[in-house]
Design a protein around this motif. Structure first.
Motif, short mmCIF file in Angstrom:
data_model
loop_
_atom_site.label_atom_id
_atom_site.label_comp_id
_atom_site.label_asym_id
_atom_site.label_seq_id
_atom_site.Cartn_x
_atom_site.Cartn_y
_atom_site.Cartn_z
N MET A 71 13.26 61.96 29.07
CA MET A 71 11.89 61.71 29.53
C MET A 71 11.09 63.01 29.46
SD MET A 71 10.57 60.26 33.21
CE MET A 71 11.41 58.69 32.97
N THR A 72 9.91 62.97 28.87
CA THR A 72 9.05 64.13 28.78
C THR A 72 8.46 64.46 30.15
OG1 THR A 72 8.46 63.54 26.52
CG2 THR A 72 7.03 65.13 27.64
N LYS A 73 8.48 65.73 30.50
CA LYS A 73 7.90 66.14 31.78
C LYS A 73 6.39 65.94 31.76
CE LYS A 73 11.23 69.68 33.24
NZ LYS A 73 11.37 71.09 33.70
N LEU A 74 5.84 65.61 32.92
CA LEU A 74 4.40 65.49 33.09
C LEU A 74 3.83 66.86 33.44
CD1 LEU A 74 4.56 62.31 35.33
CD2 LEU A 74 3.71 62.35 32.99
N ASN A 75 2.75 67.24 32.80
CA ASN A 75 2.09 68.51 33.13
C ASN A 75 1.37 68.37 34.47
OD1 ASN A 75 2.94 70.03 30.96
ND2 ASN A 75 1.20 69.48 29.68
N TRP A 76 1.52 69.39 35.31
CA TRP A 76 0.98 69.36 36.67
C TRP A 76 0.24 70.65 36.96
CZ3 TRP A 76 3.18 72.52 40.78
CH2 TRP A 76 2.60 72.29 42.03
N GLY A 77 -0.85 70.53 37.71
CA GLY A 77 -1.62 71.71 38.09
C GLY A 77 -1.96 71.68 39.57
N MET A 78 -2.35 72.85 40.08
CA MET A 78 -2.61 72.97 41.51
C MET A 78 -3.88 73.78 41.75
SD MET A 78 0.05 74.29 44.42
CE MET A 78 -0.20 73.78 46.12
N ILE A 79 -4.65 73.34 42.74
CA ILE A 79 -5.84 74.06 43.18
C ILE A 79 -5.63 74.44 44.63
CG2 ILE A 79 -8.34 73.94 43.51
CD1 ILE A 79 -8.28 71.68 41.35
N GLY A 80 -5.71 75.75 44.93
CA GLY A 80 -5.36 76.24 46.26
C GLY A 80 -3.88 76.51 46.34
N GLY A 81 -3.40 76.76 47.56
CA GLY A 81 -1.97 77.01 47.73
C GLY A 81 -1.53 78.34 47.19
N GLY A 82 -2.40 79.35 47.31
CA GLY A 82 -2.13 80.65 46.73
C GLY A 82 -1.17 81.51 47.53
N ASN A 83 -1.12 82.79 47.20
CA ASN A 83 -0.20 83.73 47.82
C ASN A 83 -0.44 83.78 49.33
OD1 ASN A 83 1.78 85.65 48.03
ND2 ASN A 83 0.51 87.35 47.32
N GLY A 84 0.61 83.53 50.12
CA GLY A 84 0.49 83.52 51.57
C GLY A 84 0.16 82.16 52.15
N SER A 85 -0.10 81.17 51.30
CA SER A 85 -0.42 79.82 51.77
C SER A 85 0.79 79.20 52.45
CB SER A 85 -0.85 78.95 50.59
OG SER A 85 -0.78 77.57 50.92
N GLN A 86 0.53 78.42 53.48
CA GLN A 86 1.59 77.70 54.17
C GLN A 86 2.09 76.52 53.35
OE1 GLN A 86 0.36 76.17 57.99
NE2 GLN A 86 2.28 75.09 58.35
N ILE A 87 1.18 75.82 52.69
CA ILE A 87 1.53 74.56 52.04
C ILE A 87 1.85 74.71 50.57
CG2 ILE A 87 -0.77 73.79 51.30
CD1 ILE A 87 1.85 71.67 53.21
N GLY A 88 1.33 75.77 49.92
CA GLY A 88 1.51 75.93 48.49
C GLY A 88 2.96 75.94 48.03
N PRO A 89 3.83 76.75 48.64
CA PRO A 89 5.23 76.77 48.19
C PRO A 89 5.91 75.41 48.32
CG PRO A 89 4.75 78.70 49.53
CD PRO A 89 3.56 77.80 49.64
N ALA A 90 5.61 74.67 49.37
CA ALA A 90 6.23 73.35 49.54
C ALA A 90 5.88 72.43 48.38
CB ALA A 90 5.80 72.73 50.87
N HIS A 91 4.62 72.46 47.96
CA HIS A 91 4.21 71.63 46.82
C HIS A 91 4.89 72.07 45.53
CE1 HIS A 91 1.17 68.80 48.27
NE2 HIS A 91 0.76 69.74 49.09
N ARG A 92 4.97 73.37 45.31
CA ARG A 92 5.57 73.84 44.06
C ARG A 92 7.06 73.53 44.00
NH1 ARG A 92 1.46 77.67 44.99
NH2 ARG A 92 2.78 79.08 46.20
N ILE A 93 7.75 73.67 45.13
CA ILE A 93 9.16 73.28 45.17
C ILE A 93 9.30 71.78 44.94
CG2 ILE A 93 11.17 73.04 46.69
CD1 ILE A 93 10.19 75.64 48.08
N ALA A 94 8.47 70.99 45.62
CA ALA A 94 8.57 69.54 45.55
C ALA A 94 8.29 69.01 44.15
CB ALA A 94 7.61 68.91 46.55
N ALA A 95 7.24 69.54 43.52
CA ALA A 95 6.87 69.04 42.20
C ALA A 95 7.93 69.36 41.16
CB ALA A 95 5.53 69.64 41.78
N GLY A 96 8.64 70.46 41.33
CA GLY A 96 9.63 70.86 40.34
C GLY A 96 11.04 70.38 40.62
N LEU A 97 11.28 69.78 41.78
CA LEU A 97 12.64 69.51 42.23
C LEU A 97 13.42 68.57 41.32
CD1 LEU A 97 14.58 70.22 44.56
CD2 LEU A 97 13.81 68.14 45.70
N ASP A 98 12.79 67.51 40.86
CA ASP A 98 13.50 66.51 40.07
C ASP A 98 13.32 66.68 38.57
OD1 ASP A 98 14.58 65.05 42.29
OD2 ASP A 98 12.58 64.25 42.66
N GLY A 99 12.64 67.75 38.16
CA GLY A 99 12.44 67.98 36.74
C GLY A 99 11.49 67.01 36.09
#
Length: 385
Positions: free
Chosen positions: A1-29
Motif C-alpha cells: 500500500m502506498t503511503k499517504l502524504n501528510w502535512g502539519m500546521i503548528g506543533g512546532g519546537n516545544g509544542s505539547q501536542i506536535g510530537p504526539a501527532h508526528r508519532i501517531a501519524a507515522g506509527l503504522d507506516g
C-alpha cells in the motif's frame, strides 16, 4: 500500500501536542510526513521542519505559503493536521478544505457555532473529510466500552459521569507563562477556557460511548485565580437525546490531579468505568454479580478493541497510540475511497466535523448558562435542531 502524504500546521519546537501527532501519524507506516508550517515564526518553523527531515522546499514559513506550495504539486499532501491556537482553526481548515485537502483539526474545531456549521457545509461541498482530534476516543478500551453499550451489555443507559480535571494551571506564578496564558485569553481561546480545552473531551467521550448526543445542559463556571477572564473550573449537568442523565466536572486548578480523564457509564443491568491514566483496564460490574476487570489485549474483545490494540496484553499503551488509531481510521477511509471499496467499520470511528460542531454548540450553551445562574440551555447546534 502506498503511503499517504501528510502535512502539519503548528506543533512546532516545544509544542505539547506536535510530537504526539508526528508519532501517531507515522506509527503504522500509513502516512509519510511530507510538508509543514510548524511555527508562527517563519524562520524557526522552516528550520524545525528541516530538522525533522522535511525537504527545504516543503518546510514552509506559514500556512498560506504551504497551501500555495502544496496545491501546485502533483505529490501534494492528502491530509493536513491543524495544531494551532483555537482562533486560527476556522480560517485554515476552510482554506485547505476548499482547495481539496482532507483535514484533521485539533479541538475545539472553531470558536463560534456559525464557523463550525460553515465547516460542516464546506467539507460536504468539497467532498473532503474534516476530522476533529478527540484523540482519547482512540483508546482500545474506550472503543470496547462503546461496543459493549451498543450491544446491550449494560442495558439502557441511565447515567453517565465524566471528569477531566488537572492541577497544572493552579500556580499563580504561571499566569504570564505563554503556554498557559493564551488558554485564558478570549482573543486566542474563544469564549471558554477549561471547558473548551478539556471538559469538551469528556463530553464528547460520553456521546461517543453511549451513542447519544447532548440535548440540554446547565453550567456553573468559576475563575479560581484572580485576573483570569475565562473559567478554570466548571461543573456541567446535561441531558442526552436518548434520556440519559449526564454529570461533568472539569478543572485546571485541582492540585494533585495529573490528567484526570475518566468516564463512568451506568445502565439498567451493569456499569462501566475507565480512566485515561490507567487505560489498560476497563471495570465492568454486571448487576448482582462480581466486579470484572477487562484487560486491553485479552481475547474475546470486540473487533473495535482488537484492531485498536498494537501490543500484547499487560504492556502499556499510551496517548500517542490512541491518536494513532485516529490516523489509522483516516487512512482506512481515504484508501477505501481511492480503491472504490467499503471501509472497515471497526476502523472508521474518527470524530468528524459534525462532532466538532456539536462540541462548539455545547461550549456556547454552557457559557450562556453559566452567565445566567445555571439556566438550562439547548446544547444542539441550530442546523441539527
Amino acid at each position: 500500500m502506498t503511503k499517504l502524504n501528510w502535512g502539519m500546521i503548528g506543533g512546532g519546537n516545544g509544542s505539547q501536542i506536535g510530537p504526539a501527532h508526528r508519532i501517531a501519524a507515522g506509527l503504522d507506516g500509513l502516512f509519510s510526513f511530507a510538508a509543514g508550517a510548524l511555527d508562527h515564526d517563519a524562520d524557526a518553523g522552516r528550520a524545525f521542519g528541516r530538522s525533522l527531515g522535511l525537504a527545504a522546499d516543503r518546510s514552509y514559513g506559514d500556512w498560506r505559503e504551504m497551501l500555495a506550495g502544496e496545491a501546485a504539486r502533483a505529490d501534494r499532501v492528502e491530509l493536513v493536521t491543524i495544531a494551532t491556537p483555537n482562533a486560527t482553526h476556522y480560517e485554515i481548515a476552510k482554506a485547505f478544505l476548499q482547495a481539496g485537502f482532507h483535514v484533521l483539526c485539533e479541538k475545539p474545531m472553531t470558536v463560534t457555532v456559525a464557523q463550525a456549521e460553515d465547516l460542516v457545509r464546506t467539507a460536504a461541498q468539497a467532498g473532503r473529510v474534516c476530522a476533529v482530534n478527540y484523540g482519547y476516543t482512540g483508546y482500545a478500551l474506550v472503543r470496547h466500552m462503546r461496543a459493549m453499550v451498543a450491544r446491550g451489555d449494560i442495558g439502557r443507559v441511565r447515567l453517565v459521569v465524566a471528569e477531566f480535571a488537572h492541577g497544572h494551571h493552579a500556580n499563580a506564578a504561571d499566569m504570564d507563562n505563554p503556554r498557559v496564558r493564551w488558554r485564558y485569553d478570549p482573543a486566542q481561546a474563544g469564549v471558554s477556557a477549561q471547558f473548551a480545552d478539556c471538559g469538551i473531551h469528556a463530553m464528547h467521550m460520553a456521546s461517543f460511548v453511549t451513542g447519544q448526543e447532548v440535548a440540554t445542559l446547565s453550567a456553573d463556571f468559576a475563575s479560581c485565580l484572580a485576573g483570569r477572564v475565562l473559567e478554570d473550573d466548571a461543573m456541567v449537568n446535561f441531558r442526552m437525546e436518548g434520556g440519559t442523565v449526564g454529570r461533568l466536572w472539569t478543572s485546571s486548578v485541582a492540585i494533585g490531579r495529573q490528567h484526570g480523564l475518566t468516564l463512568q457509564v451506568f445502565g439498567e443491568t451493569g456499569g462501566l468505568r475507565w480512566s485515561q491514566e490507567q487505560p489498560n483496564q476497563l471495570f465492568y460490574m454486571p448487576l448482582g454479580q462480581r466486579l470484572q476487570v477487562i484487560e486491553r489485549g485479552e481475547g474475546n474483545l470486540s473487533p473495535e478493541a482488537d484492531c485498536a490494540s498494537r501490543v500484547t496484553v499487560g504492556h502499556a499503551e499510551g496517548m500517542p497510540l490512541a491518536f494513532a488509531n485516529i490516523y489509522r481510521d483516516l487512512a482506512e477511509t481515504l484508501n477505501a475511497a481511492r480503491e472504490a471499496r467499503k471501509p472497515d467499520p471497526a476502523k472508521t470511528l474518527f470524530p468528524g466535523a459534525a462532532d466538532g460542531l456539536r462540541s462548539i454548540a455545547a461550549i456556547h450553551a454552557a457559557v450562556v448558562s453559566a452567565q445566567n445562574a445555571g439556566r438550562w440551555e439547548d446544547a444542539r447546534p441550530p442546523m441539527f435542531r
